[in-house]
Design an enzyme around this catalytic site. Structure first.
Site, short mmCIF file in Angstrom:
data_model
loop_
_atom_site.label_atom_id
_atom_site.label_comp_id
_atom_site.label_asym_id
_atom_site.label_seq_id
_atom_site.Cartn_x
_atom_site.Cartn_y
_atom_site.Cartn_z
N GLN A 130 0.84 -1.19 0.00
CA GLN A 130 0.00 0.00 0.00
C GLN A 130 0.88 1.25 0.00
O GLN A 130 1.56 1.52 0.99
CB GLN A 130 -0.88 -0.02 1.26
CG GLN A 130 -1.75 1.19 1.46
CD GLN A 130 -2.37 1.19 2.87
OE1 GLN A 130 -1.72 0.80 3.83
NE2 GLN A 130 -3.60 1.62 2.96
N GLY A 131 0.87 1.98 -1.12
CA GLY A 131 1.69 3.19 -1.20
C GLY A 131 0.89 4.44 -0.90
O GLY A 131 0.48 5.18 -1.80
N SER A 165 4.23 -1.33 3.90
CA SER A 165 4.42 -2.68 4.45
C SER A 165 4.78 -3.65 3.34
O SER A 165 4.07 -3.74 2.34
CB SER A 165 3.14 -3.18 5.11
OG SER A 165 2.75 -2.30 6.10
N GLU A 247 -9.56 -1.39 5.63
CA GLU A 247 -8.36 -1.60 6.43
C GLU A 247 -8.69 -1.54 7.92
O GLU A 247 -8.30 -2.41 8.68
CB GLU A 247 -7.29 -0.55 6.10
CG GLU A 247 -6.03 -0.75 6.96
CD GLU A 247 -4.92 0.24 6.68
OE1 GLU A 247 -5.21 1.35 6.22
OE2 GLU A 247 -3.76 -0.11 6.94
N GLU A 376 -5.46 8.92 17.52
CA GLU A 376 -6.00 10.28 17.56
C GLU A 376 -6.77 10.60 16.28
O GLU A 376 -7.81 11.27 16.32
CB GLU A 376 -4.86 11.28 17.77
CG GLU A 376 -4.22 11.20 19.16
CD GLU A 376 -3.39 9.94 19.40
OE1 GLU A 376 -2.94 9.30 18.41
OE2 GLU A 376 -3.20 9.55 20.57
#
Lengths: 397, 366
Positions: A130-131, A165, A247, A376
């Site tokens: 995932q970029g 990743s 995700e 957050e």
């Protein structure tokens, strides 16, 4: 699926799993923890398990059959998951491609994109990364700068990604790129990039746990075919938001799991005459954690049933991700506390594999509340979208 | 919100509408000032809608919707702090007679409970709860004589029928039904924080027929308490949800420093934390009610999980309600204080959060 057909599926799953799941892998899925398929692929039993699951089509159980799935509904998928959990089995396809890109392509992909990419994901043979994040675009993802220019017969991509990743072992990357610099969210597009393209370079980053599955990724004048755009140009932010929901969904899954800490607690701290854990303070906190984990698992079941019945549940996802992080991080803290000085080993001799793994899991667990949108950021999203609270005034005003 | 059946959804909509139209918080304030501590006219309306018969079998004039159905109503009542003896009567009273009563007792009491003609109260707790049950049943000229003191007894002033725990000649715990108007029953009202009906009851040589005993003793009592705790947790969830929504509205309307205070991140994240606790509490409460209806083995564990979470969540939200409202939240005129006080009372009723964490620990083998 209902009643009899679910029972039949359960019986089939139980029998098939008993015959096909390699016992050496029970309760030891290396993939979701490190998100690190290459480690797993070094293991012959893991490869065997992946290929058997691909052939059985249970790696992507809910996908249409033409894309390598088994077209099961939610109830069927749940039965499969239950049967796997019962014996410590796992879905080897549960990686970035399956959990994030797959469902996104099913919604936004062209027929050609789906046919090209989904079968490779369902069989676990094609690895995706995932970029999204960039050095200057972390929590404020939409400020990303990687340029994507229309060259007529192809796209030209130039920029840098980070926290990618598994990029160093990935075959493909889905990336967010900037196609318009005059606007923020509405100048972003969603692009599929072949990692073998000229100009793609990756460099692993070592984390505090010793893990090296995160990478920097450099894109130097990378040419990408025009048909690799998902959705329309400058509409990639909408695609990405949907993908990030998938995700968060996958990140909050299973956080309350893991076996009870009671056996290890009894072993480490013993029991008093009443049969209770001997350390009253630790007992209180262990029970508090067990109850949170219990309630969290009940929440997963409840939300799953509600989603299946068509009730709206998407607005709960940011809170579920944070609750899941809390539960998993607290568990890791308690394991370390139970292990005491036995849990401080970095490499053997003098420490068992389990002890060193516990320390690494504890270190790795800190990432739960950072990746996939920090704790957050999830709170910001929930405040705005779920609770309808007003936007803060921009900094500097 | 659980996936509801059509009947359950209708029950919820009916309860929600009635609470909004007929029993807003102003009704709770009026009840607290009244001598009876609840509004008999509203109670008659509740009975008219069939709520007193939710746990009563159809053969005795009830709807037999189970604890899940009862929880749906109780949650809505919690929203506006409705003062009524519904939980004592329709859940605990009906369950006690249904599960422990003889055919004769059932035929005698259940139809009247379902019709709202009889108010029931459970007289179980004593001044020194850790010392066990001290109330005694001793052999009298006919049947037993009951002696002892029970406190606090919820809905005691309204009650027609008392279900009392006491030790018999063999030291076994028994539950017996006692007419609240019987000679030797002395009821002294307690003025507590939430202004609800609660009292101390003294039993001085009250004659009790042996046929007034319920089957099941200690086991039945524990089960009745679990039912009460689960339904109270549902009520607390409704109270907490309303306290949260009222506070959220305030965050969206109160302006300071030229902006809505709900735009401040420090308050936003605390609001999200409250919502997250409500989500977890709902899961536990719904699971506990369903487990009781299903007779599941882990029902008691789920009940303790639900009551502990409900207690912690409600008290957290009630504190935040006062805090986020600032000065106005400290005034008698504003509702925040009512929610804050009610939170303490419900948490302490039938075991506070700490009690239930301990009970969960014991049941789970910690």
């Amino acid at each position: 699926m209902t009643g009899a057909s679910l029972d039949a599926l359960r019986a089939e799953a139980r029998e098939w799993l008993a015959a096909n799941f390699p016992p050496s892998l029970a309760f030891k899925n290396p993939v979701p923890y490190q998100n690190h398929a290459p480690y797993a692929e070094g293991d012959a039993d893991w490869r065997l398990w992946r290929d058997r699951m691909a052939e059985k089509r249970w790696g992507a159980p809910g996908w249409p059959e033409i894309y390598g799935g088994a077209a099961l509904d939610r109830a069927g998928i749940k039965v499969l998951a239950e049967e796997m959990r019962r014996i410590g089995a796992f879905n080897p396809m549960k990686m970035t491609g399956y959990t994030m890109l797959g469902p996104t392509l099913l919604e936004y992909g062209t027929e050609a994109q789906k046919a090209q990419h989904l079968p490779g994901i369902a069989s676990g043979r094609v690895r995706w990364c995932q970029g999204f994040s960039e050095p200057g675009a972390g929590s404020d993802l939409a400020s990303l700068q990687t340029r994507c220019t229309d060259m007529g017969d192809h796209w030209l991509v130039e920029g840098q990604k980070v926290w990618t990743s598994g990029a160093n072992h990935a075959d493909w990357c889905f990336a967010l790129v900037r196609t318009d610099t005059s606007v923020k969210q509405r100048g972003i597009s969603f692009l599929l990039i072949d990692m073998r393209s000229e100009g793609v370079e990756t460099r692993p980053i070592t984390l505090i746990s010793g893990s090296t599955h995160f990478c920097e990724m450099f894109l130097n004048a990378v040419k990408v075919p025009k048909e690799n755009l998902v959705g329309r140009v400058n509409e990639g932010w909408g695609v990405a938001k949907r993908l990030l929901q998938f995700e968060r969904d996958s990140l909050s899954e299973g956080r309350g799991e893991g076996r009870s800490l009671l056996p290890i607690a009894r072993d480490r701290i013993g029991v008093n005459a009443a049969g209770e854990l001997a350390d009253a303070d630790l007992r209180t906190r262990l029970v508090g954690h067990a109850m949170r984990a219990h309630a969290y698992n009940l929440t997963q079941d409840r939300i799953g049933a509600e989603a299946k019945a068509g009730l709206p549940t998407a607005q709960l996802v940011p809170m579920l991700k944070n609750l899941g992080s809390d539960v998993a991080q607290m568990r890791a803290e308690l394991v370390m506390e139970l292990l005491g000085t036995r849990g401080l080993g970095w490499s053997g001799p003098g420490f068992t594999d389990e002890e060193m793994e516990a320390a690494r899991q504890w270190l790795h667990a800190r990432a739960f509340s950072i990746y996939g949108g920090s704790y957050e950021i999830q709170n910001n999203i929930a405040a705005k979208r779920t609770l309808g609270l007003p936007d803060p005034k921009p900094i500097g005003c | 919100m659980a996936v509801l059946t059509e009947e359950q959804a209708m029950l919820r909509d009916m309860a929600s509408e009635w609470v909004r139209d007929r029993a807003p918080v102003t009704a709770a304030r009026a009840a607290a000032r009244s001598e009876q501590r609840y509004d008999p006219a509203l109670w008659a309306e509740m009975a008219g809608m069939g709520w007193c018969g939710v746990l009563v079998p159809e053969a005795h004039g009830g709807a037999d919707f189970g604890c899940v159905g009862f929880g749906i109503v109780q949650e809505e009542l919690g929203r506006t702090l409705v003062a009524s003896p519904l939980l004592s009567t329709a859940l605990i009273g009906a369950s006690a007679i249904r599960l422990g009563g003889s055919a004769e007792q059932q035929a005698n009491w259940l139809p009247r409970i379902a019709a709202g003609e009889v108010v029931v109260a459970l007289a179980v707790e004593e001044e020194t709860p850790d010392a066990g049950t001290a109330a005694m049943l001793t052999a009298g000229s006919e049947g037993w004589r009951l002696d002892g003191r029970k406190t606090p007894v919820l809905d005691a002033l309204a009650a027609d029928l008392l279900i009392v725990s006491a030790r018999d000649e063999d030291g076994s715990l028994r539950l017996v039904t006692v007419d609240a108007a019987a000679e030797g029953v002395g009821i002294s009202p307690l003025d507590r924080l939430d202004g609800r009906d609660a009292a101390t009851i003294d039993f001085a040589g009250v004659p009790v027929d042996r046929a007034a005993a319920l089957d099941g003793g200690a086991e039945l009592l524990e089960h009745l308490l679990d039912r009460g705790r689960a339904a109270l947790a549902a009520e607390m969830m409704g109270t907490a949800a309303q306290a949260f929504e009222t506070t959220l509205d305030y965050l969206k309307t109160r302006v300071q420093f030229g902006q809505l205070i709900g735009s401040f991140q420090a308050l936003q994240h605390r609001a999200v934390a409250m919502q997250a606790e409500l989500i977890m509490t709902r899961s536990a409460v719904e699971a506990a009610l369903a487990a009781i209806d299903a007779g599941a083995e882990d029902a008691s564990m789920l009940v303790s999980l639900a009551k502990a979470l409900a207690g912690d969540t409600l008290r957290l939200i009630a504190r935040e309600m006062v805090q986020m409202h600032g000065g106005i939240g400290m005034t008698e005129e504003h509702d925040a204080g009512l929610y804050f006080k009610r939170a303490a009372v419900t948490d302490a009723t039938w075991g506070h959060a700490g009690f239930h964490r301990n009970r969960y620990a014991r049941l789970a083998g910690y």
